[in-house]
Design a protein around this motif. Sequence first.
Motif, PDB file in Angstrom:
ATOM      1  N   PHE A  19       0.834  -1.205   0.000  1.00 41.09           N
ATOM      2  CA  PHE A  19       0.000   0.000   0.000  1.00 41.09           C
ATOM      3  C   PHE A  19       0.868   1.255   0.000  1.00 41.09           C
ATOM      4  O   PHE A  19       0.691   2.152  -0.841  1.00 41.09           O
ATOM      5  CB  PHE A  19      -0.933  -0.003   1.215  1.00 41.09           C
ATOM      6  CG  PHE A  19      -1.773   1.245   1.326  1.00 41.09           C
ATOM      7  CD1 PHE A  19      -3.000   1.326   0.691  1.00 41.09           C
ATOM      8  CD2 PHE A  19      -1.329   2.347   2.054  1.00 41.09           C
ATOM      9  CE1 PHE A  19      -3.769   2.481   0.770  1.00 41.09           C
ATOM     10  CE2 PHE A  19      -2.087   3.501   2.147  1.00 41.09           C
ATOM     11  CZ  PHE A  19      -3.315   3.570   1.505  1.00 41.09           C
ATOM     12  N   TYR A  20       1.801   1.354   0.931  1.00 42.40           N
ATOM     13  CA  TYR A  20       2.589   2.583   1.047  1.00 42.40           C
ATOM     14  C   TYR A  20       3.620   2.713  -0.074  1.00 42.40           C
ATOM     15  O   TYR A  20       4.025   3.826  -0.411  1.00 42.40           O
ATOM     16  CB  TYR A  20       3.226   2.669   2.433  1.00 42.40           C
ATOM     17  CG  TYR A  20       2.180   2.926   3.498  1.00 42.40           C
ATOM     18  CD1 TYR A  20       1.669   4.200   3.692  1.00 42.40           C
ATOM     19  CD2 TYR A  20       1.662   1.882   4.271  1.00 42.40           C
ATOM     20  CE1 TYR A  20       0.684   4.447   4.645  1.00 42.40           C
ATOM     21  CE2 TYR A  20       0.670   2.108   5.222  1.00 42.40           C
ATOM     22  CZ  TYR A  20       0.187   3.391   5.406  1.00 42.40           C
ATOM     23  OH  TYR A  20      -0.806   3.627   6.332  1.00 42.40           O
ATOM     24  N   ALA A  21       4.007   1.608  -0.679  1.00 45.01           N
ATOM     25  CA  ALA A  21       4.847   1.690  -1.869  1.00 45.01           C
ATOM     26  C   ALA A  21       4.077   2.354  -3.000  1.00 45.01           C
ATOM     27  O   ALA A  21       4.625   3.203  -3.731  1.00 45.01           O
ATOM     28  CB  ALA A  21       5.312   0.305  -2.290  1.00 45.01           C
ATOM     29  N   GLU A  22       2.797   1.996  -3.148  1.00 45.72           N
ATOM     30  CA  GLU A  22       1.994   2.577  -4.221  1.00 45.72           C
ATOM     31  C   GLU A  22       1.634   4.024  -3.936  1.00 45.72           C
ATOM     32  O   GLU A  22       1.700   4.874  -4.824  1.00 45.72           O
ATOM     33  CB  GLU A  22       0.717   1.753  -4.430  1.00 45.72           C
ATOM     34  CG  GLU A  22      -0.163   2.289  -5.549  1.00 45.72           C
ATOM     35  CD  GLU A  22      -1.244   1.317  -5.971  1.00 45.72           C
ATOM     36  OE1 GLU A  22      -2.096   1.716  -6.790  1.00 45.72           O
ATOM     37  OE2 GLU A  22      -1.244   0.173  -5.491  1.00 45.72           O
ATOM     38  N   VAL A  23       1.278   4.335  -2.698  1.00 45.64           N
ATOM     39  CA  VAL A  23       0.787   5.675  -2.373  1.00 45.64           C
ATOM     40  C   VAL A  23       1.923   6.677  -2.191  1.00 45.64           C
ATOM     41  O   VAL A  23       1.854   7.814  -2.677  1.00 45.64           O
ATOM     42  CB  VAL A  23      -0.099   5.628  -1.110  1.00 45.64           C
ATOM     43  CG1 VAL A  23      -0.482   7.038  -0.654  1.00 45.64           C
ATOM     44  CG2 VAL A  23      -1.358   4.819  -1.390  1.00 45.64           C
ATOM     45  N   LEU A  24       2.987   6.284  -1.480  1.00 44.90           N
ATOM     46  CA  LEU A  24       4.054   7.219  -1.148  1.00 44.90           C
ATOM     47  C   LEU A  24       5.391   6.891  -1.806  1.00 44.90           C
ATOM     48  O   LEU A  24       6.356   7.647  -1.635  1.00 44.90           O
ATOM     49  CB  LEU A  24       4.239   7.272   0.375  1.00 44.90           C
ATOM     50  CG  LEU A  24       3.077   7.884   1.157  1.00 44.90           C
ATOM     51  CD1 LEU A  24       3.280   7.687   2.654  1.00 44.90           C
ATOM     52  CD2 LEU A  24       2.905   9.356   0.836  1.00 44.90           C
ATOM     53  N   GLY A  25       5.451   5.782  -2.514  1.00 51.35           N
ATOM     54  CA  GLY A  25       6.699   5.411  -3.166  1.00 51.35           C
ATOM     55  C   GLY A  25       7.750   4.861  -2.226  1.00 51.35           C
ATOM     56  O   GLY A  25       8.938   4.794  -2.576  1.00 51.35           O
ATOM     57  N   TRP A  26       7.337   4.445  -1.033  1.00 49.44           N
ATOM     58  CA  TRP A  26       8.296   3.916  -0.066  1.00 49.44           C
ATOM     59  C   TRP A  26       8.817   2.542  -0.482  1.00 49.44           C
ATOM     60  O   TRP A  26       8.099   1.739  -1.078  1.00 49.44           O
ATOM     61  CB  TRP A  26       7.643   3.772   1.303  1.00 49.44           C
ATOM     62  CG  TRP A  26       7.408   5.060   2.023  1.00 49.44           C
ATOM     63  CD1 TRP A  26       7.872   6.296   1.713  1.00 49.44           C
ATOM     64  CD2 TRP A  26       6.617   5.223   3.212  1.00 49.44           C
ATOM     65  NE1 TRP A  26       7.442   7.224   2.627  1.00 49.44           N
ATOM     66  CE2 TRP A  26       6.668   6.598   3.558  1.00 49.44           C
ATOM     67  CE3 TRP A  26       5.888   4.352   4.009  1.00 49.44           C
ATOM     68  CZ2 TRP A  26       6.001   7.106   4.680  1.00 49.44           C
ATOM     69  CZ3 TRP A  26       5.223   4.846   5.112  1.00 49.44           C
ATOM     70  CH2 TRP A  26       5.287   6.219   5.445  1.00 49.44           C
ATOM     71  N   THR A  27      10.048   2.276  -0.113  1.00 49.34           N
ATOM     72  CA  THR A  27      10.593   0.931  -0.167  1.00 49.34           C
ATOM     73  C   THR A  27      10.639   0.394   1.259  1.00 49.34           C
ATOM     74  O   THR A  27      10.504   1.141   2.228  1.00 49.34           O
ATOM     75  CB  THR A  27      12.000   0.934  -0.772  1.00 49.34           C
ATOM     76  OG1 THR A  27      12.857   1.791   0.005  1.00 49.34           O
ATOM     77  CG2 THR A  27      11.969   1.429  -2.208  1.00 49.34           C
ATOM     78  N   ALA A  28      10.810  -0.919   1.388  1.00 43.61           N
ATOM     79  CA  ALA A  28      10.827  -1.528   2.719  1.00 43.61           C
ATOM     80  C   ALA A  28      11.902  -2.597   2.781  1.00 43.61           C
ATOM     81  O   ALA A  28      12.187  -3.278   1.786  1.00 43.61           O
ATOM     82  CB  ALA A  28       9.462  -2.140   3.048  1.00 43.61           C
TER      83      ALA A  28
END
Length: 268
Positions: free
Chosen positions: A24-33
């Motif tokens: 979700f946050y990769a799609e919305v904010l471009g975050w990697t994990a």
Amino acid sequence: MSSEHGSFVWYELATRDMAEAKAFYAEVLGWTAREVSQAGRPYSLFAAADAPVAGCLPLPELAGASPHWLGYVGVDDVGAAVATTRELGGAVYVPPTEVPGSSRFSIIADPQGTTLGLIERLQQSPQELGKDLSLQGRVGWHELLAADYASAFDFYSALLGWRKRDRLDGYMGAYQNFAVRAQTIGGMFSKPPTLAHPFWLYYFNVADIDAAARRVEAARGAIYYGPIEAPGGACVLHCADSQGATFALLERRALKPVGYFTPRPSAN
């Protein structure tokens, strides 16, 4: 007093499904994990432009617990801060706990029941990069929806040294901006009665609020409010991720406090 005392220095997402949260946050904010689990305890770091911005961990198995964001404020002495919390009528949910070689932390609640983390000796503080609240993918504003903002401010001022800045008056009443030393970092107001509980709301910076809103919906999140314009040159959006954790997005068009919200003018 250290430069971190009273500043938000870390954020954590407690969630049911870590893989779904990462997507979700990769799609919305471009975050990697990336995984940094220790001693069998799952934990992941979210990063924006290769710099850590938040942590992600499994939701504790407690009755009534739901996915949520938690902010941590730096303190010089977490034991003393916990003692002050109790003296001021707050509660301690997690007593001072050592993270070997890194920090000591505690999770507290203010007298109105709003949860906040306290942390001491954080060796790597992602928010210390100039304390720039405009960096993309990072938290750019901290907002407390309190049961009573005036008494809430008194608590946080006594505990963390926060100072009052401009107060705005709007259709929802007073909105009190607050600062750590010379930097305004957030605001607080008395929540409407339709909201059951007081809570902290964290605003993540995005370049285009309308495009971000579309990404929230595409990733199966929910939009509660907005996008709307706020005084000071900002557009904001209140939403939830695909597992129900509430957060907000901020398109900052001027480096000013966010303040109160007004409807966006029609494009027609």
